[in-house]
Scaffold this active site. Structure first.
Site, PDB file in Angstrom:
ATOM      1  N   GLU A  16     -10.315   6.517  -7.311  1.00 36.59           N
ATOM      2  CA  GLU A  16     -11.020   7.741  -7.679  1.00 36.59           C
ATOM      3  C   GLU A  16      -9.972   8.748  -8.166  1.00 36.59           C
ATOM      4  OE1 GLU A  16     -13.262   9.603  -4.535  1.00 36.59           O
ATOM      5  OE2 GLU A  16     -13.818  11.269  -5.856  1.00 36.59           O
ATOM      6  N   ARG A  31      -6.138  -1.840   5.549  1.00 36.12           N
ATOM      7  CA  ARG A  31      -5.324  -0.874   4.802  1.00 36.12           C
ATOM      8  C   ARG A  31      -3.856  -1.042   5.143  1.00 36.12           C
ATOM      9  NH1 ARG A  31      -8.623   3.557   3.231  1.00 36.12           N
ATOM     10  NH2 ARG A  31      -6.883   4.962   2.903  1.00 36.12           N
ATOM     11  N   LYS A  52      -5.110  11.140   0.652  1.00 34.51           N
ATOM     12  CA  LYS A  52      -4.933  12.044  -0.495  1.00 34.51           C
ATOM     13  C   LYS A  52      -5.220  13.489  -0.101  1.00 34.51           C
ATOM     14  CE  LYS A  52      -7.283   9.151  -3.246  1.00 34.51           C
ATOM     15  NZ  LYS A  52      -8.007   8.578  -4.384  1.00 34.51           N
TER      16      LYS A  52
HETATM   17  P1  ATP Z   1      -7.484   8.094   0.375  1.00 35.69           P
HETATM   18  O1  ATP Z   1      -8.086   7.784   1.714  1.00 35.69           O
HETATM   19  O2  ATP Z   1      -6.031   8.180   0.349  1.00 35.69           O
HETATM   20  O3  ATP Z   1      -8.132   9.256  -0.314  1.00 35.69           O
HETATM   21  P2  ATP Z   1      -9.177   6.297  -1.006  1.00 35.69           P
HETATM   22  O4  ATP Z   1      -9.498   5.001  -0.387  1.00 35.69           O
HETATM   23  O5  ATP Z   1     -10.229   7.322  -0.956  1.00 35.69           O
HETATM   24  O6  ATP Z   1      -7.797   6.799  -0.469  1.00 35.69           O
HETATM   25  P3  ATP Z   1      -9.484   5.421  -3.683  1.00 35.69           P
HETATM   26  O7  ATP Z   1      -8.994   6.063  -4.905  1.00 35.69           O
HETATM   27  O8  ATP Z   1     -10.942   5.385  -3.439  1.00 35.69           O
HETATM   28  O9  ATP Z   1      -8.739   6.143  -2.499  1.00 35.69           O
HETATM   29  O10 ATP Z   1      -8.865   3.976  -3.510  1.00 35.69           O
HETATM   30  C1  ATP Z   1      -8.821   3.026  -4.539  1.00 35.69           C
HETATM   31  C2  ATP Z   1      -8.648   1.672  -3.934  1.00 35.69           C
HETATM   32  O11 ATP Z   1      -7.449   1.613  -3.182  1.00 35.69           O
HETATM   33  C3  ATP Z   1      -9.790   1.316  -2.988  1.00 35.69           C
HETATM   34  O12 ATP Z   1     -10.231   0.018  -3.310  1.00 35.69           O
HETATM   35  C4  ATP Z   1      -9.164   1.367  -1.636  1.00 35.69           C
HETATM   36  O13 ATP Z   1      -9.733   0.400  -0.814  1.00 35.69           O
HETATM   37  C5  ATP Z   1      -7.693   1.071  -1.917  1.00 35.69           C
HETATM   38  N1  ATP Z   1      -6.844   1.715  -0.921  1.00 35.69           N
HETATM   39  C6  ATP Z   1      -6.799   3.024  -0.600  1.00 35.69           C
HETATM   40  N2  ATP Z   1      -5.938   3.252   0.401  1.00 35.69           N
HETATM   41  C7  ATP Z   1      -5.413   2.044   0.730  1.00 35.69           C
HETATM   42  C8  ATP Z   1      -4.454   1.594   1.703  1.00 35.69           C
HETATM   43  N3  ATP Z   1      -3.867   2.445   2.544  1.00 35.69           N
HETATM   44  N4  ATP Z   1      -4.164   0.276   1.743  1.00 35.69           N
HETATM   45  C9  ATP Z   1      -4.737  -0.579   0.891  1.00 35.69           C
HETATM   46  N5  ATP Z   1      -5.635  -0.230  -0.036  1.00 35.69           N
HETATM   47  C10 ATP Z   1      -5.982   1.067  -0.125  1.00 35.69           C
HETATM   48 MG    MG Z   2     -12.182   6.119  -1.619  1.00 36.34          MG
END
Ligand code: ATP
Ligand code: MG
Length: 560
Positions: free
Chosen positions: A35, A261, A271
């Site tokens: 995102e 994760r 983020k």
């Molecule tokens: P954050 O919690 O940091 O805001 P998010 O999951 O909301 O992260 P996205 O942009 O939605 O961020 O993530 C894009 C992809 O990256 C998703 O498929 C998510 O599962 C993966 N992802 C995010 N954080 C991790 C992590 N710590 N380890 C592995 N994959 C991750």
């Molecule tokens: Mg997300």
């Protein structure tokens, strides 16, 4: 295919290999779906390496899809940074750069299909009422009084939502599934909400936006994704993902598989929290070299190869665990040990005067650019009567075990001569400001007769040729392994020593022409990179990438 090491294949690669072998798929298609509401971080690197990795290993393809369904939080600058980070990490989407917003018309049609099938309805409860009706983990939800609206009424209301007749929050479109489901995600989840916000790509074309789960499933299916790989928090959403696949006419049926994760000790990977650090001015921005963002690690001087190596060593499983920061730092050290040319720099200079060295004389001392890589050649270090050495390499009152410079003591200058400390010059408060030494002309490194041994060797820079530089000594951003543990606000655990600036560092003259981004080993000090943003030939700025040895190991041990 994952050549030669099927035994180390993770469970996801195993499933994919079985699907290929069993003929369920001929081509594997994955996606990395960030995102665009912030920069990518080290956790995303894991997802990127997994999604792009399995596609590359199987001769399939991987989309880079921006999941841009929430215009209030998203920004084109984040889109650009994401693209930049994925490319830098070494992956290629080969034309497969897509956006969930590309599919807004199709997603909107799907909503209409669900309404016509009696599987979605317009609800008009207030957000508070909706929350109250949703129930809890232990108590079932209650059905909204609007749940029984007719198809015609729903179609009319949804069309008017789309046309902008209602205020934000006045109505939502919900799937009609099961308000008593033990899985809260199935209690009539919202599909569309009214939100008057200008979208970075679609502008004001829409005033209703699809919710993540709905848009995500449809986008996956449109792209023919075979394996939709996501993190464990989406496990509870899988029944909803499958409900959409069951109840919509879609061109493909992707399989969702969850993995744990990547959680890295001594940092945070949210983020929202990273943005908080920036907003409060606690770091310089998303690409601050202390940030666990891909852009930050790039600016810090971590090579993409080291980051990929790190991710592959952490593996892909369903188990939640905390990865030690030292694993990442060791991957960086190992890579830079091979990659980084050697150079000499003095961070906190102290003047040495060789009283028996002729004034005005300069000689050139050859120095190998890398101890194990002769192909990198050598350079000539100018040597003269006045030198800079590290303040730490001199002690006026030194213990017996101190093998660097001390009054009456001898030390070898790297690539040069053995010198002996004969006198000191002090300022009015008694601080040593100059160390006077004699050099032994028969001890020049590499020449016959230079075998005489002393216990210590120190680095130095010729004062007449030194290049002044700012050196930024970066260290871990947080002082504890779990800054986002619940005990206190995560910001209270920031490491006050995460950045110390040495404004008066001096470099050997060959570094004057270093290109931004060049990584070197400053002998005895660590790995350093010419800062990508601030470094200029006229004003060199180097960042410490990592120290030579793990200075945190003892602390971590003690904390356990
Ligand atoms: P954050 O919690 O940091 O805001 P998010 O999951 O909301 O992260 P996205 O942009 O939605 O961020 O993530 C894009 C992809 O990256 C998703 O498929 C998510 O599962 C993966 N992802 C995010 N954080 C991790 C992590 N710590 N380890 C592995 N994959 C991750
Ligand atoms: Mg997300």
């Amino acid at each position: 295919m994952n050549e030669g090491q099927p035994e180390t294949r993770d469970f996801i690669r195993q499933i994919i290999a079985d699907d290929l072998a069993g003929g369920r798929h001929a081509v594997i298609i994955t996606r990395f779906p960030p995102e665009p509401n912030g920069y990518l971080h080290v956790g995303h690197a894991k997802s990127i390496c997994l999604n792009f990795g399995v596609a590359a290993e199987t001769g399939g393809r991987c989309y880079l899809r921006l999941d841009d369904t929430n215009p209030l939080k998203e920004d084109q600058a984040f889109v650009d940074a994401i693209i930049d980070s994925v490319r830098w990490l070494g992956f290629d989407w080969g034309g497969g750069l897509t956006h969930a917003s590309d599919y807004f018309p199709r997603i909107h049609e799907c909503a209409g299909d669900l309404i016509r099938a009696g599987k979605a309805y317009v609800d008009s409860l207030s957000p508070e009422q909706m929350r109250e009706f949703r129930g809890t983990l232990t108590a079932p939800g209650r059905e909204s009084p609007h749940r029984s609206r007719s198809v015609a009424e729903n179609l009319d209301l949804f069309a008017r939502m789309r046309a902008g007749e209602f205020a934000d929050g006045e109505h939502v479109l919900r799937a009609k599934i099961d308000m008593a489901s033990p899985n809260i995600n199935l209690r009539d989840p919202v599909l569309y909400r009214i939100r008057r916000a200008t979208h970075q790509r679609t502008g004001d074309a829409w005033c209703i936006y699809p919710m993540y789960d709905f848009a995500h499933t449809i986008s996956d299916a449109i792209e023919g994704i075979t394996h939709s790989l996501c993190t464990l928090e989406f496990e509870d959403h899988r029944p909803l993902y499958e409900w959409f696949l069951d109840n919509l006419q879609l061109p493909a049926r992707p399989r969702q598989i969850e993995f744990s994760r990547l959680n890295l000790a001594f940092t945070i990977t949210s983020k929202r929290r990273l943005a908080e650090l920036i907003d409060l001015g606690l770091v310089a921005g998303w690409d601050d070299p202390r940030m666990p963002t891909i852009a930050g690690m790039r600016r810090r001087g971590y090579p993409p190869e080291a980051l990929r190596d790190f991710v592959s060593r952490t593996g892909v499983t369903k188990k939640e665990h905390l990865i030690q920061m030292s694993l990442l730092e060791n991957c960086v050290r190992e890579d830079l040990n091979v990659r980084g040319a050697r150079a000499m720099a003095v961070i906190n200079p102290l003047k040495v005067v060789l009283t028996n060295y002729p004034e005005g004389q300069v000689e050139m001392l050859p120095a190998a650019n890398h101890p194990d890589r002769p192909e990198l050649g050598e350079r000539q270090l100018p040597f003269g009567r006045e030198l800079w050495i590290e303040q730490d390499d001199f002690m006026e009152v030194a213990p017996n075990k101190f093998f660097r410079l001390k009054p009456g003591g001898e030390v070898r200058l790297r690539y040069g001569y053995i010198i002996r400390c004969v006198d000191l010059v002090k300022d009015e408060v008694g601080r040593v400001i100059e160390v006077h030494c004699t050099y032994d002309a028969d001890t020049r490194s590499g020449l016959a007769g230079a075998e005489r041994k002393v216990k210590g060797t120190i680095h130095w820079v010729s004062a007449a040729h030194a290049v002044r530089a700012e050196v930024r000594l970066y260290d871990r951003l947080f002082g504890v392994a779990r800054p986002d543990g619940a005990e206190a606000d995560f910001k209270t655990f920031l490491n006050p020593e995460s950045l110390r600036v040495a404004p008066h560092a001096v470099l050997e003259p060959s570094l004057a022409t270093a290109e931004p981004g060049t990584v070197l080993q400053f002998e005895r000090l660590g790995y350093f990179v010419a800062d990508r943003v601030d470094h200029r030939p006229t004003r060199p700025v180097f960042n410490r990438v990592v120290t030579l040895r793990d200075s945190w190991a003892k602390l971590e041990e003690a904390a356990r």
